[in-house]
Design a protein around this motif. Structure first.
Motif, PDB file in Angstrom:
ATOM      1  N   ARG A  61      12.632  -3.065  -4.148  1.00  0.00           N
ATOM      2  CA  ARG A  61      11.994  -1.953  -4.541  1.00  0.00           C
ATOM      3  C   ARG A  61      11.211  -2.632  -5.257  1.00  0.00           C
ATOM      4  O   ARG A  61      11.009  -2.857  -6.562  1.00  0.00           O
ATOM      5  CB  ARG A  61      12.368  -0.771  -4.958  1.00  0.00           C
ATOM      6  N   ILE A  62       9.751  -2.909  -4.370  1.00  0.00           N
ATOM      7  CA  ILE A  62       8.944  -3.838  -5.145  1.00  0.00           C
ATOM      8  C   ILE A  62       6.839  -2.663  -5.143  1.00  0.00           C
ATOM      9  O   ILE A  62       7.005  -2.693  -4.106  1.00  0.00           O
ATOM     10  CB  ILE A  62       8.394  -4.917  -4.243  1.00  0.00           C
ATOM     11  N   LEU A  63       7.052  -3.113  -6.047  1.00  0.00           N
ATOM     12  CA  LEU A  63       5.511  -2.463  -5.987  1.00  0.00           C
ATOM     13  C   LEU A  63       4.271  -4.117  -6.602  1.00  0.00           C
ATOM     14  O   LEU A  63       4.401  -5.150  -7.610  1.00  0.00           O
ATOM     15  CB  LEU A  63       5.463  -1.696  -7.917  1.00  0.00           C
ATOM     16  N   VAL A  64       3.615  -3.806  -5.962  1.00  0.00           N
ATOM     17  CA  VAL A  64       2.426  -5.519  -6.377  1.00  0.00           C
ATOM     18  C   VAL A  64       0.975  -4.637  -5.750  1.00  0.00           C
ATOM     19  O   VAL A  64       0.777  -3.388  -5.422  1.00  0.00           O
ATOM     20  CB  VAL A  64       2.284  -5.686  -4.098  1.00  0.00           C
ATOM     21  N   THR A  65       0.187  -4.983  -7.341  1.00  0.00           N
ATOM     22  CA  THR A  65      -0.688  -4.816  -7.134  1.00  0.00           C
ATOM     23  C   THR A  65      -1.895  -5.669  -6.761  1.00  0.00           C
ATOM     24  O   THR A  65      -1.318  -7.084  -7.027  1.00  0.00           O
ATOM     25  CB  THR A  65      -0.961  -3.994  -8.546  1.00  0.00           C
ATOM     26  N   GLY A  66      -2.907  -4.843  -6.320  1.00  0.00           N
ATOM     27  CA  GLY A  66      -4.285  -6.193  -5.687  1.00  0.00           C
ATOM     28  C   GLY A  66      -3.620  -6.176  -4.130  1.00  0.00           C
ATOM     29  O   GLY A  66      -4.072  -7.598  -3.492  1.00  0.00           O
ATOM     30  N   ALA A  67      -3.107  -5.130  -3.705  1.00  0.00           N
ATOM     31  CA  ALA A  67      -2.029  -5.942  -2.468  1.00  0.00           C
ATOM     32  C   ALA A  67      -3.326  -5.578  -1.113  1.00  0.00           C
ATOM     33  O   ALA A  67      -2.917  -6.282   0.196  1.00  0.00           O
ATOM     34  CB  ALA A  67      -0.865  -5.118  -2.144  1.00  0.00           C
ATOM     35  N   GLY A  68      -4.330  -5.629  -1.000  1.00  0.00           N
ATOM     36  CA  GLY A  68      -5.599  -4.960  -0.306  1.00  0.00           C
ATOM     37  C   GLY A  68      -6.111  -6.433  -0.095  1.00  0.00           C
ATOM     38  O   GLY A  68      -6.863  -6.537   1.181  1.00  0.00           O
ATOM     39  N   SER A  69      -5.828  -7.378  -0.950  1.00  0.00           N
ATOM     40  CA  SER A  69      -7.120  -8.994  -0.127  1.00  0.00           C
ATOM     41  C   SER A  69      -5.922 -10.029  -0.995  1.00  0.00           C
ATOM     42  O   SER A  69      -5.368  -9.960  -2.172  1.00  0.00           O
ATOM     43  CB  SER A  69      -8.100  -8.748  -0.531  1.00  0.00           C
ATOM     44  N   GLY A  70      -6.556 -11.079  -0.550  1.00  0.00           N
ATOM     45  CA  GLY A  70      -5.666 -12.541  -1.365  1.00  0.00           C
ATOM     46  C   GLY A  70      -4.825 -12.406  -0.975  1.00  0.00           C
ATOM     47  O   GLY A  70      -3.414 -12.722  -0.603  1.00  0.00           O
ATOM     48  N   ILE A  71      -4.194 -12.845  -2.731  1.00  0.00           N
ATOM     49  CA  ILE A  71      -2.544 -13.304  -2.902  1.00  0.00           C
ATOM     50  C   ILE A  71      -2.190 -11.678  -3.209  1.00  0.00           C
ATOM     51  O   ILE A  71      -1.368 -12.157  -2.661  1.00  0.00           O
ATOM     52  CB  ILE A  71      -2.653 -13.958  -4.314  1.00  0.00           C
ATOM     53  N   GLY A  72      -2.433 -10.629  -3.420  1.00  0.00           N
ATOM     54  CA  GLY A  72      -1.446  -9.722  -3.543  1.00  0.00           C
ATOM     55  C   GLY A  72      -1.068  -9.216  -2.503  1.00  0.00           C
ATOM     56  O   GLY A  72      -0.348  -9.444  -2.199  1.00  0.00           O
ATOM     57  N   GLN A  73      -2.231  -9.439  -1.225  1.00  0.00           N
ATOM     58  CA  GLN A  73      -1.638  -9.725  -0.465  1.00  0.00           C
ATOM     59  C   GLN A  73      -1.204 -10.585   0.848  1.00  0.00           C
ATOM     60  O   GLN A  73       0.139  -9.789   1.266  1.00  0.00           O
ATOM     61  CB  GLN A  73      -2.850  -9.501   0.999  1.00  0.00           C
ATOM     62  N   ALA A  74      -1.019 -11.836   0.432  1.00  0.00           N
ATOM     63  CA  ALA A  74      -0.304 -11.887   1.466  1.00  0.00           C
ATOM     64  C   ALA A  74       1.536 -11.992   0.288  1.00  0.00           C
ATOM     65  O   ALA A  74       2.694 -12.402   1.063  1.00  0.00           O
ATOM     66  CB  ALA A  74      -0.709 -13.764   0.879  1.00  0.00           C
ATOM     67  N   THR A  75       1.044 -11.804  -0.834  1.00  0.00           N
ATOM     68  CA  THR A  75       2.426 -11.765  -1.909  1.00  0.00           C
ATOM     69  C   THR A  75       3.236 -10.635  -0.792  1.00  0.00           C
ATOM     70  O   THR A  75       4.383 -10.914  -0.728  1.00  0.00           O
ATOM     71  CB  THR A  75       2.736 -11.254  -2.691  1.00  0.00           C
ATOM     72  N   ALA A  76       2.451  -9.300  -0.722  1.00  0.00           N
ATOM     73  CA  ALA A  76       3.527  -7.872  -0.547  1.00  0.00           C
ATOM     74  C   ALA A  76       3.785  -8.695   1.131  1.00  0.00           C
ATOM     75  O   ALA A  76       4.717  -7.880   1.336  1.00  0.00           O
ATOM     76  CB  ALA A  76       2.207  -6.603  -0.126  1.00  0.00           C
ATOM     77  N   LEU A  77       2.869  -9.149   1.772  1.00  0.00           N
ATOM     78  CA  LEU A  77       3.615  -9.536   3.582  1.00  0.00           C
ATOM     79  C   LEU A  77       5.178 -10.395   3.240  1.00  0.00           C
ATOM     80  O   LEU A  77       5.105 -10.239   4.211  1.00  0.00           O
ATOM     81  CB  LEU A  77       2.250  -9.696   4.545  1.00  0.00           C
ATOM     82  N   ARG A  78       4.376 -11.052   2.621  1.00  0.00           N
ATOM     83  CA  ARG A  78       6.046 -12.069   2.408  1.00  0.00           C
ATOM     84  C   ARG A  78       6.673 -11.320   1.738  1.00  0.00           C
ATOM     85  O   ARG A  78       8.608 -11.724   2.389  1.00  0.00           O
ATOM     86  CB  ARG A  78       5.766 -13.240   1.748  1.00  0.00           C
ATOM     87  N   LEU A  79       6.286 -10.725   0.978  1.00  0.00           N
ATOM     88  CA  LEU A  79       7.532  -9.997   0.626  1.00  0.00           C
ATOM     89  C   LEU A  79       8.854  -8.631   1.681  1.00  0.00           C
ATOM     90  O   LEU A  79      10.222  -8.461   1.462  1.00  0.00           O
ATOM     91  CB  LEU A  79       7.672  -9.302  -0.983  1.00  0.00           C
ATOM     92  N   LEU A  80       7.990  -8.185   1.991  1.00  0.00           N
ATOM     93  CA  LEU A  80       8.428  -7.115   3.223  1.00  0.00           C
ATOM     94  C   LEU A  80       8.553  -7.945   4.062  1.00  0.00           C
ATOM     95  O   LEU A  80       9.673  -7.529   4.992  1.00  0.00           O
ATOM     96  CB  LEU A  80       7.408  -6.758   4.335  1.00  0.00           C
ATOM     97  N   ALA A  81       8.672  -9.452   4.736  1.00  0.00           N
ATOM     98  CA  ALA A  81       9.069 -10.796   5.849  1.00  0.00           C
ATOM     99  C   ALA A  81      10.776 -10.705   5.671  1.00  0.00           C
ATOM    100  O   ALA A  81      11.921 -11.005   5.630  1.00  0.00           O
ATOM    101  CB  ALA A  81       8.193 -11.623   5.954  1.00  0.00           C
ATOM    102  N   GLU A  82      10.408 -10.921   3.577  1.00  0.00           N
ATOM    103  CA  GLU A  82      11.616 -10.983   3.127  1.00  0.00           C
ATOM    104  C   GLU A  82      12.832  -9.960   2.920  1.00  0.00           C
ATOM    105  O   GLU A  82      13.383  -9.851   2.303  1.00  0.00           O
ATOM    106  CB  GLU A  82      11.709 -12.566   2.080  1.00  0.00           C
ATOM    107  N   GLY A  83      12.627  -8.424   3.603  1.00  0.00           N
ATOM    108  CA  GLY A  83      13.290  -7.777   3.461  1.00  0.00           C
ATOM    109  C   GLY A  83      13.509  -6.152   2.404  1.00  0.00           C
ATOM    110  O   GLY A  83      14.062  -5.576   2.135  1.00  0.00           O
ATOM    111  N   GLY A  84      12.042  -6.746   1.598  1.00  0.00           N
ATOM    112  CA  GLY A  84      11.602  -6.156   0.479  1.00  0.00           C
ATOM    113  C   GLY A  84      11.248  -4.419   1.209  1.00  0.00           C
ATOM    114  O   GLY A  84      10.230  -4.589   2.066  1.00  0.00           O
ATOM    115  N   ARG A  85      11.580  -3.360   0.398  1.00  0.00           N
ATOM    116  CA  ARG A  85      10.258  -2.577   0.939  1.00  0.00           C
ATOM    117  C   ARG A  85       9.303  -2.366  -0.390  1.00  0.00           C
ATOM    118  O   ARG A  85       9.449  -2.416  -1.623  1.00  0.00           O
ATOM    119  CB  ARG A  85      11.419  -0.833   0.272  1.00  0.00           C
ATOM    120  N   VAL A  86       8.179  -2.437   0.126  1.00  0.00           N
ATOM    121  CA  VAL A  86       6.765  -2.193  -1.206  1.00  0.00           C
ATOM    122  C   VAL A  86       6.186  -1.518  -0.675  1.00  0.00           C
ATOM    123  O   VAL A  86       5.463  -0.643  -0.123  1.00  0.00           O
ATOM    124  CB  VAL A  86       5.777  -3.378  -0.126  1.00  0.00           C
ATOM    125  N   VAL A  87       5.646  -0.736  -2.335  1.00  0.00           N
ATOM    126  CA  VAL A  87       4.418  -0.239  -2.123  1.00  0.00           C
ATOM    127  C   VAL A  87       2.945  -1.052  -2.857  1.00  0.00           C
ATOM    128  O   VAL A  87       3.136  -1.581  -3.563  1.00  0.00           O
ATOM    129  CB  VAL A  87       4.588   0.867  -3.369  1.00  0.00           C
TER     130      VAL A  87
END
Length: 172
Positions: A56-82
């Motif tokens: 269960r993961i919270l990613v701030t700055g997930a609307g662009s750049g590194i935050g967005q890439a991180t959120a998408l990668r965590l989703l791809a690796e099975g995480g549940r992301v806010v």
């Protein structure tokens, strides 16, 4: 050692051992052979890891750049992301990318101003409530405003500090 078109391949003799389990099928045999030879394929290392399965993961700055890439990668690796960001449009883009990757079912998006304590408390509470707790926090929100120091206003300076320092402190 074998050389093909300038590429060098090292072959190793792998001796069967009683401690190595017997493969069940061809795919299993290929995976076992790669592990036995001491290396993982690119796919095994980078795409099929699922290191964050069920996290269960919270990613701030997930609307662009590194935050967005991180959120998408965590989703791809099975995480549940806010995914949290100040930009609704950025969050919509993150959701669209997750839909393209068929991972949107494990993504929630929330708008937050991480420089505002009330907003942070609300969003962290929402994340904990929707996910049932938190396992991982990614503080990726940040802003950069260029210019010479003597041309920077105090308001701009305070905005940068609010997001990059105070926001990180509040979310953590």
């Amino acid at each position: 050692m074998i050389c093909h078109n300038g590429a060098v391949t090292v072959e190793r003799d792998v001796q069967p051992s009683s401690s190595i389990r017997q493969p069940r099928d061809v795919t299993d045999a290929k995976q076992q052979a790669s592990h036995t030879a001491g290396f993982l394929s690119f796919r095994e290392r980078y795409t099929a890891m699922n290191r964050f399965e069920g996290r269960r993961i919270l990613v701030t700055g997930a609307g662009s750049g590194i935050g967005q890439a991180t959120a998408l990668r965590l989703l791809a690796e099975g995480g549940r992301v806010v995914a949290a960001d100040i930009s609704e449009q950025g969050l919509a883009n993150t959701r669209k990318s997750a839909e393209h990757a068929s991972t949107e079912d494990r993504l929630d998006t929330v708008v937050v101003d991480i420089g505002d304590e009330g907003s942070v408390i609300k969003v962290v509470g929402q994340a904990i409530s929707s996910l049932g707790g938190l396992d991982v926090l990614v503080n990726a929100a940040g802003i950069l405003r260029g210019g010479h120091t003597h041309e920077t206003s105090l308001d701009l300076w305070n905005q940068v500090l609010s997001v990059n320092l105070t926001g990180t402190f509040l979310v953590t």
